[in-house]
Motif scaffolding. Structure first.
Motif, PDB file in Angstrom:
ATOM      1  N   UNK A 729     -16.868   1.115 -10.166  1.00  0.00           N
ATOM      2  CA  UNK A 729     -15.902   0.040 -10.402  1.00  0.00           C
ATOM      3  C   UNK A 729     -14.556   0.676 -10.720  1.00  0.00           C
ATOM      4  N   UNK A 730     -13.586   0.449  -9.840  1.00  0.00           N
ATOM      5  CA  UNK A 730     -12.265   1.048 -10.037  1.00  0.00           C
ATOM      6  C   UNK A 730     -11.199  -0.004  -9.821  1.00  0.00           C
ATOM      7  N   UNK A 731     -10.058   0.232 -10.428  1.00  0.00           N
ATOM      8  CA  UNK A 731      -8.883  -0.613 -10.217  1.00  0.00           C
ATOM      9  C   UNK A 731      -8.373  -0.359  -8.807  1.00  0.00           C
ATOM     10  N   UNK A 732      -7.851  -1.397  -8.176  1.00  0.00           N
ATOM     11  CA  UNK A 732      -7.281  -1.221  -6.826  1.00  0.00           C
ATOM     12  C   UNK A 732      -6.190  -0.168  -6.835  1.00  0.00           C
ATOM     13  N   UNK A 733      -5.532  -0.004  -7.975  1.00  0.00           N
ATOM     14  CA  UNK A 733      -4.435   0.959  -8.049  1.00  0.00           C
ATOM     15  C   UNK A 733      -4.904   2.301  -8.603  1.00  0.00           C
ATOM     16  N   UNK A 734      -6.229   2.448  -8.737  1.00  0.00           N
ATOM     17  CA  UNK A 734      -6.746   3.715  -9.221  1.00  0.00           C
ATOM     18  C   UNK A 734      -6.448   4.846  -8.247  1.00  0.00           C
ATOM     19  N   UNK A 735      -6.648   6.072  -8.697  1.00  0.00           N
ATOM     20  CA  UNK A 735      -6.308   7.226  -7.871  1.00  0.00           C
ATOM     21  C   UNK A 735      -7.432   7.539  -6.890  1.00  0.00           C
ATOM     22  N   UNK A 736      -7.654   6.617  -5.983  1.00  0.00           N
ATOM     23  CA  UNK A 736      -8.684   6.807  -4.965  1.00  0.00           C
ATOM     24  C   UNK A 736      -8.248   7.859  -3.959  1.00  0.00           C
ATOM     25  N   UNK A 737      -9.220   8.511  -3.309  1.00  0.00           N
ATOM     26  CA  UNK A 737      -8.848   9.411  -2.210  1.00  0.00           C
ATOM     27  C   UNK A 737      -8.343   8.581  -1.031  1.00  0.00           C
ATOM     28  N   UNK A 738      -7.836   9.228  -0.012  1.00  0.00           N
ATOM     29  CA  UNK A 738      -7.242   8.499   1.106  1.00  0.00           C
ATOM     30  C   UNK A 738      -8.280   7.727   1.919  1.00  0.00           C
ATOM     31  N   UNK A 739      -9.490   8.277   2.027  1.00  0.00           N
ATOM     32  CA  UNK A 739     -10.563   7.604   2.769  1.00  0.00           C
ATOM     33  C   UNK A 739     -11.860   7.745   1.973  1.00  0.00           C
ATOM     34  N   UNK A 740     -12.588   6.638   1.868  1.00  0.00           N
ATOM     35  CA  UNK A 740     -13.923   6.669   1.255  1.00  0.00           C
ATOM     36  C   UNK A 740     -14.909   6.113   2.285  1.00  0.00           C
ATOM     37  N   UNK A 741     -15.931   6.912   2.628  1.00  0.00           N
ATOM     38  CA  UNK A 741     -16.954   6.512   3.591  1.00  0.00           C
ATOM     39  C   UNK A 741     -18.322   6.526   2.901  1.00  0.00           C
TER      40      UNK A 741
END
Length: 826
Positions: A729-741
């Motif tokens: 569960x992460x915030x939409x503005x969290x520091x996600x990587x560029x692509x998650x598969x």
């Protein structure tokens, strides 16, 4: 949930149960979540063993925010919260909140203890039996009650016993708390701005400025921002003081509203359109000012206003002019009031009579008062010229100080002035005509009104405040009055007369803050005519608009330019040309809340010089559209309305044309499930496309795209609920990587970082992603994607072990930075 998150639920519950009338009677209103969060962030040092004072604690929102800040900084070994509140009905809520704080401390590894006293903070702390035991606190955070205290009241007497002289509970709270702080102790408080000037708070100002250093002042552009939930119309400021510290420069910030929030890019608490400036203390409190008035200028334009008015140095006493509250109190003279001017009566003026020319008589108010032994002492001579100023201005009036010239043209030799008027007079007689007209021009000038709003924290205008203002000299008033004779005194003409007098004193000066304001007002008017929605009708948008046509305060709409400007250059231009310095972390507001709408509305073009430029390029820029520039050059002329109407009729066609041109440079991408996405142009987006179409089918076939980051639309594709099903569960503005598969066959989450955005998966990024995805049900695979092997060689030394590398120009191969196995979670 943080301590403040939990306590805010209690605050809302308490607010519903506490009678609003009782809150008003106590003069205390609960602190909003965002303000509590911002106030706690202002402390310079929260280390070691901390003793926190929260007097008038309410539901303990401030204490909870301080607990969160203490935990986040991780530099304190223990924290003891000392809370006071007088309201018996708050006990249950306070005890629950303090238990939350203690529990949160245990979870975070910090020993938090609490002490709560259901008693009057001032009376308790000044009680002789408690003085020797007064706690020496290291920190204080407070939202004290706002309530006048009677000179013979218990609080006034109690404070005098410890040599504190003040007229309001809030200043008593601050003064007393400062006494109880250790040297180096810090105090952050949200209090009314009214203490900044006026004789009533002179002792308070002298006390706090002599015992502590003023570090930070935050002001709100709107007077109902801080306590909007309670409908409190009060100008508040937040101050940060350090006891016993040497006074240095002062940071001044401002915000239109109190929407403070955490900016994740800078990890700081900010607000929409927050401005910031650091100034010398001498520009806030003048060295030779025995009254210690505090002048707060949120930006350079405000400072110019203060500096320009500073050349007028004459007091009313030196002019032999007085200003008094109207002496006729209606309810005391009720039997003497008359609707009409009958025999034995003289005219009586109320605020409702004031206009140019005077509206007398009127139906809604008495127009006369009988002359009797009871009233005669309150009636003045009807001779010469008086200046009348309303003590209370309505919200519809654009200016705080509204002066009306009264020439004593009404019948009878005496005149009555009602108590809601301020009256400028010469020993209860009128002034000479020339001086009075000069004073009228000065009082009604836009420059003085702007100054008064900076200088005063009141919504009303008191005689005391008018006495504190400095005025032109007698000769200058006469000169202004003489130049005004026979002139139609419109607002524009009044401002010209004042500017002319300033020029006589200082020589010609193009740096007129009112000229700047006029241009901003014109820009807002144009934006409204162009159909911009309410959300874009603000100063940020107006200044951005002026920047895109390069229109300076003294410039002409008939001599516009169309420079190419990026967001940062626009912000620099606002600071350099219009004196408004926005905080660096508001950059995204310019792009997202103004420029984006300008482009969508056909006002501006995005990267017109190079439409294929990557969105995250530092050279990204905006330019006013050619069609609109031609229309704007007609503003203020007879052709304006016709040109505007023609542009509005073509707007949809123009917008469609601009959009079509932009779409030509978008990178199309179709996912396995048929979803069609258009990525912004640029190397980064091309690499994102390659990851999906080249890397995915080769190494994680039939994998599901969970998240796709695009520099132009960071959140256009995000299966947030699906990621939650996978345990994250992460915030939409969290520091996600560029692509998650997600590769269901192996039950792996593939985290792909494009080196063209924020660099490779190095040791620091590896740890960030591991923490962010710590709750993931699938195992994790970390991949860095490069567009070429040449670029990869620059990063080889920092790529983290236990990760993978894929290069777009060699799509069938991978490089494994894990020594004992190939692709797979380690």
């Amino acid at each position: 949930m943080s301590a403040l998150d939990q306590v805010d639920i209690i605050r809302i519950e308490a607010s519903k149960k506490i009678d609003p009338a009782k809150k008003g009677a106590l003069g205390q209103f609960f602190t909003q979540y965002s303000i509590a969060q911002y106030m706690s962030s202002l402390f310079s040092n929260i280390k070691g063993s901390v003793e926190l004072l929260d007097p008038g604690c309410g539901p303990c929102s401030l204490a909870a925010a301080f607990v969160d800040e203490t935990v986040a900084r991780g530099e304190s070994s223990s924290l003891h919260v000392h809370a006071f509140d007088i309201e018996l009905g708050m006990n249950n809520f306070i005890e629950r909140s303090l238990n939350v704080c203690k529990s949160y401390g245990r979870q975070s590894g910090i020993a938090i203890n609490t002490t709560y006293l259901n008693t009057d903070y001032i009376l308790h702390s000044t009680d002789p039996t408690n003085l020797s035991n007064n706690k020496q606190y290291t920190h204080c955070i407070m939202n004290p009650p706002y309530k006048k205290i009677n000179s013979a009241g218990a609080h006034r007497k109690a404070l005098r016993t410890v040599d504190i002289e003040t007229v309001n509970l809030y200043s008593g709270f601050v003064s007393l708390a400062l006494r109880q702080l250790v040297d180096g102790g810090e105090l952050v408080a949200i209090i009314p701005r009214s203490f900044c000037n006026g004789p009533y708070y002179k002792h308070f100002r002298s006390s706090i400025l002599s015992s502590s250093a003023l570090q930070h002042i935050h002001i709100f552009d709107s007077r109902n921002s801080a306590f909007s939930n309670d409908e409190v119309l009060q100008e508040n400021i937040i101050i940060h003081l350090i006891k016993g510290a040497n006074q240095g420069s002062v940071k001044i910030t401002s915000s239109p509203t109190a929407d403070f929030h955490l900016d994740k890019c800078t990890n700081t608490i900010t607000a929409t359109d927050m401005t910031t400036r650091t100034v010398e203390f001498s520009s806030i409190v003048y060295a030779n000012d025995e009254n210690k008035f505090i002048h707060i200028a949120a930006n350079n334009r405000d400072q110019i206003i203060i500096n320009k008015l500073a050349v007028f140095t004459t007091s009313l006493a030196e002019l032999n002019i007085e200003v008094s509250t109207g002496p006729v109190v209606s309810f005391r003279a009720k039997d003497e009031l008359r609707q009409e001017l009958v025999s034995g009566a003289v005219p009586l003026l109320y605020p409702q009579h004031l206009a140019m020319p005077l509206k007398w008589p009127i139906v809604s108010k008495p127009n006369a008062i009988m002359v009797s032994k009871k009233t005669e002492k309150n009636l003045w001579q009807s001779s010469g010229y008086y200046l009348l100023v309303k003590r209370f201005s309505s919200k519809e009036e654009k200016r705080r100080i509204v002066g009306t010239l009264f020439d004593n043209s009404l019948p009878e030799k005496l005149i009555g002035f009602e108590n809601k008027l301020n009256v400028f007079h010469a020993d209860k007689k009128g002034m000479d005509k020339t001086t009075a007209i000069g004073l009228y021009v000065y009082l009604n000038s836009s420059l003085l009104d702007k100054y008064y709003r900076l200088f005063g924290g009141h919504t009303q205008v008191n005689a005391t405040d008018l006495r504190a203002i400095k005025y032109p000299s007698k000769k200058q008033l006469e000169n202004i009055g003489a130049n005004a004779m026979g002139t139609e005194l419109t607002q524009k003409q009044i401002d010209i007369l004042i500017e002319r007098e300033l020029a006589n004193m200082n020589g010609p000066n193009d740096n007129n803050p009112m000229t700047s304001q006029n241009k901003i007002d014109e820009a807002l008017s144009i934006l409204k005519s162009l159909g911009m929605p309410k959300q874009q009708l603000n100063e940020r948008s107006a200044l951005t608009f002026l920047s895109l046509v390069n229109l300076h305060p003294n410039g002409s709409w008939q001599a516009l330019e169309s420079p190419l400007r990026g967001v940062t250059p626009i912000m620099d231009w606002c600071k350099d040309i219009y004196g408004k310095e926005y905080a660096a972390n508001t950059r995204e507001n310019f792009r997202r809340l103004t420029l984006h709408q300008f482009v969508d509305g056909g006002l501006a073009l995005y990267n017109p010089d190079k439409p294929a430029r990557p969105v995250n390029s530092p050279k990204a820029c905006y330019q006013i559209s050619k069609e609109l520039l031609d229309v704007l050059s007609m503003f203020g002329t007879e052709q304006w309305e016709k040109s505007l109407k023609n542009w509005l009729s073509l707007r949809e066609t123009l917008v469609a044309s601009y959009a079509k041109e932009r779409d030509m440079h978008m990178i199309p991408l179709i996912l396995d499930d048929g979803t069609e996405i258009k990525l912004s142009p640029g190397v980064h987006s091309q690499l994102i496309s390659d990851i999906i179409t080249e890397f995915g089918p080769r190494f994680v076939p039939s994998s599901e795209v969970i998240y796709l980051g695009d520099t132009g639309a960071k959140e256009d594709f995000f299966k947030k609920d699906r990621l939650s099903e996978l345990g994250v569960k992460v915030d939409r503005k969290g520091k996600l990587p560029d692509v998650v598969l997600y590769w269901a066959k192996k039950n792996w989450l593939i985290l792909v970082e494009s080196v063209t955005s924020h660099g490779p998966v190095d040791g620091k990024r590896h740890q960030e992603l591991a923490t962010l995805f710590a709750s993931s049900i699938p195992e994790l695979v970390y991949v860095t994607a490069f567009p070429s092997r040449q670029l990869m060689t620059k990063y080889l030394s920092v790529i983290s072990w236990e990760t993978e590398v894929w290069v777009s120009d060699a799509p069938s191969h991978m490089i494994h930075f894990n020594g004992d196995r190939f692709l797979g979670p380690h």
